[in-house]
Design an enzyme around this catalytic site. Structure first.
Site, PDB file in Angstrom:
ATOM      1  N   GLU A  98       0.842  -1.199   0.000  1.00 38.27           N
ATOM      2  CA  GLU A  98       0.000   0.000   0.000  1.00 38.27           C
ATOM      3  C   GLU A  98       0.870   1.240   0.000  1.00 38.27           C
ATOM      4  OE1 GLU A  98      -2.872   1.295  -0.131  1.00 38.27           O
ATOM      5  OE2 GLU A  98      -4.392   0.317   1.080  1.00 38.27           O
ATOM      6  N   ASP A  99       0.341   2.316  -0.562  1.00 39.54           N
ATOM      7  CA  ASP A  99       1.069   3.577  -0.485  1.00 39.54           C
ATOM      8  C   ASP A  99       0.859   4.250   0.871  1.00 39.54           C
ATOM      9  OD1 ASP A  99      -1.628   4.074  -1.028  1.00 39.54           O
ATOM     10  OD2 ASP A  99      -1.250   5.595  -2.560  1.00 39.54           O
ATOM     11  N   ASP A 102      -4.796   5.569   5.545  1.00 41.69           N
ATOM     12  CA  ASP A 102      -5.345   6.834   6.040  1.00 41.69           C
ATOM     13  C   ASP A 102      -6.546   6.506   6.937  1.00 41.69           C
ATOM     14  OD1 ASP A 102      -5.785   9.584   6.219  1.00 41.69           O
ATOM     15  OD2 ASP A 102      -6.886   9.694   4.346  1.00 41.69           O
ATOM     16  N   PHE A 151      -1.726  16.217   3.933  1.00 39.37           N
ATOM     17  CA  PHE A 151      -1.924  15.553   2.647  1.00 39.37           C
ATOM     18  C   PHE A 151      -0.606  15.564   1.898  1.00 39.37           C
ATOM     19  CE2 PHE A 151      -3.262  14.690  -1.645  1.00 39.37           C
ATOM     20  CZ  PHE A 151      -4.239  13.725  -1.446  1.00 39.37           C
ATOM     21  N   ARG A 164       2.615  12.144  -9.059  1.00 35.91           N
ATOM     22  CA  ARG A 164       3.078  10.784  -8.730  1.00 35.91           C
ATOM     23  C   ARG A 164       4.571  10.603  -8.999  1.00 35.91           C
ATOM     24  NH1 ARG A 164      -1.471   7.572  -7.737  1.00 35.91           N
ATOM     25  NH2 ARG A 164      -3.297   7.982  -9.013  1.00 35.91           N
TER      26      ARG A 164
HETATM   27  P1  IMP Z   1      -8.052   5.240   3.173  1.00 34.49           P
HETATM   28  O1  IMP Z   1      -9.106   4.389   2.522  1.00 34.49           O
HETATM   29  O2  IMP Z   1      -8.627   6.488   3.769  1.00 34.49           O
HETATM   30  O3  IMP Z   1      -7.136   4.512   4.117  1.00 34.49           O
HETATM   31  O4  IMP Z   1      -7.198   5.855   2.011  1.00 34.49           O
HETATM   32  C1  IMP Z   1      -6.290   5.163   1.299  1.00 34.49           C
HETATM   33  C2  IMP Z   1      -6.106   5.839  -0.036  1.00 34.49           C
HETATM   34  O5  IMP Z   1      -6.438   7.238  -0.016  1.00 34.49           O
HETATM   35  C3  IMP Z   1      -4.658   5.764  -0.411  1.00 34.49           C
HETATM   36  O6  IMP Z   1      -4.358   4.560  -1.073  1.00 34.49           O
HETATM   37  C4  IMP Z   1      -4.501   7.006  -1.266  1.00 34.49           C
HETATM   38  O7  IMP Z   1      -4.845   6.735  -2.613  1.00 34.49           O
HETATM   39  C5  IMP Z   1      -5.483   8.000  -0.702  1.00 34.49           C
HETATM   40  N1  IMP Z   1      -4.823   8.930   0.260  1.00 34.49           N
HETATM   41  C6  IMP Z   1      -5.024   9.030   1.572  1.00 34.49           C
HETATM   42  N2  IMP Z   1      -4.241   9.981   2.124  1.00 34.49           N
HETATM   43  C7  IMP Z   1      -3.521  10.487   1.089  1.00 34.49           C
HETATM   44  C8  IMP Z   1      -2.505  11.515   1.012  1.00 34.49           C
HETATM   45  O8  IMP Z   1      -2.076  12.169   1.986  1.00 34.49           O
HETATM   46  N3  IMP Z   1      -2.000  11.755  -0.228  1.00 34.49           N
HETATM   47  C9  IMP Z   1      -2.397  11.072  -1.344  1.00 34.49           C
HETATM   48  N4  IMP Z   1      -3.326  10.103  -1.309  1.00 34.49           N
HETATM   49  C10 IMP Z   1      -3.889   9.834  -0.098  1.00 34.49           C
HETATM   50 MG    MG Z   2      -5.191   8.364  -4.792  1.00 36.43          MG
END
Ligand code: IMP
Ligand code: MG
Length: 176
Positions: A98-99, A102, A151, A164
């Site tokens: 995962e990147d 959040d 962010f 990216r």
């Molecule tokens: P989650 O479902 O809220 O955990 O979000 C996961 C996804 O939201 C990640 O795989 C990202 O694509 C996007 N995301 C969440 N925070 C960031 C950020 O700070 N920068 C860029 N993408 C984010």
């Molecule tokens: Mg994204």
């Protein structure tokens, strides 16, 4: 695309060092076992490319692509698969790449989907973790960096598909 004025949170060298450390740990933990990396498109592709080249294991790579409904900077919880795995992961040791973790909605959904395929084991590595934003009770087994509630873009992470390609992770302020 102007990005020189965006504050650097993690520079390329710091990221490279941490990716090597994660690879050493993962290689030790899976020693002697073939491992399937499942990258989450698109954000994780840069991290996965660097990580996989440091692993001293028998590795295969697959990708899953998911789309979350929400605005450009946060997910709302509704997620759908837009590209599924190419190969079966039944009975396979799987490490999700995962990147960023959040709210946790994306990974919680994904974990359910992948577990239904009955892998031998299922763990996750995330480059970045924002635990202060967590809405769902999910944890990654390996975390590159725990970061504050900002962010970030770069090193695979986007804002509206931009940024990216930045070699480091930078803070994007004043987004809606
Ligand atoms: P989650 O479902 O809220 O955990 O979000 C996961 C996804 O939201 C990640 O795989 C990202 O694509 C996007 N995301 C969440 N925070 C960031 C950020 O700070 N920068 C860029 N993408 C984010
Ligand atoms: Mg994204």
């Amino acid at each position: 695309m102007a990005y020189d004025d965006l504050e650097i949170l993690l520079d390329a060298e710091t990221i490279a060092r941490r990716v090597r450390e994660l690879a050493v740990q993962i290689s030790a933990d899976y020693r002697g076992r073939p491992l399937c990396l499942v990258g989450i498109l698109k954000g994780a592709w840069v991290f996965l490319a660097d990580l996989v080249r440091q692993l001293t294991l028998e590795v295969t790579v697959d990708f899953i692509s998911i789309e979350s409904y929400g605005d450009n900077s946060t997910t709302t919880g509704a997620v759908k698969i837009t590209k599924d795995l190419d190969r079966s992961i039944e009975g396979v040791d799987v490490l999700v790449v995962e990147d960023i973790l959040d709210t946790g909605h994306t990974f919680e959904y994904l974990r359910g989907v992948l577990e239904a395929h009955k892998p031998r084991s299922l763990k996750a590595v995330t480059l970045l973790d924002k635990p202060s934003r967590r809405a769902r009770p999910v944890l990654a087994d390996y975390v590159g960096f725990t970061i504050p509630d900002v962010f970030v873009v770069g090193y695979g992470l986007d804002y509206a598909q931009q940024y990216r390609n930045l070699p480091d992770v930078r803070i994007l302020r004043n987004i809606s």
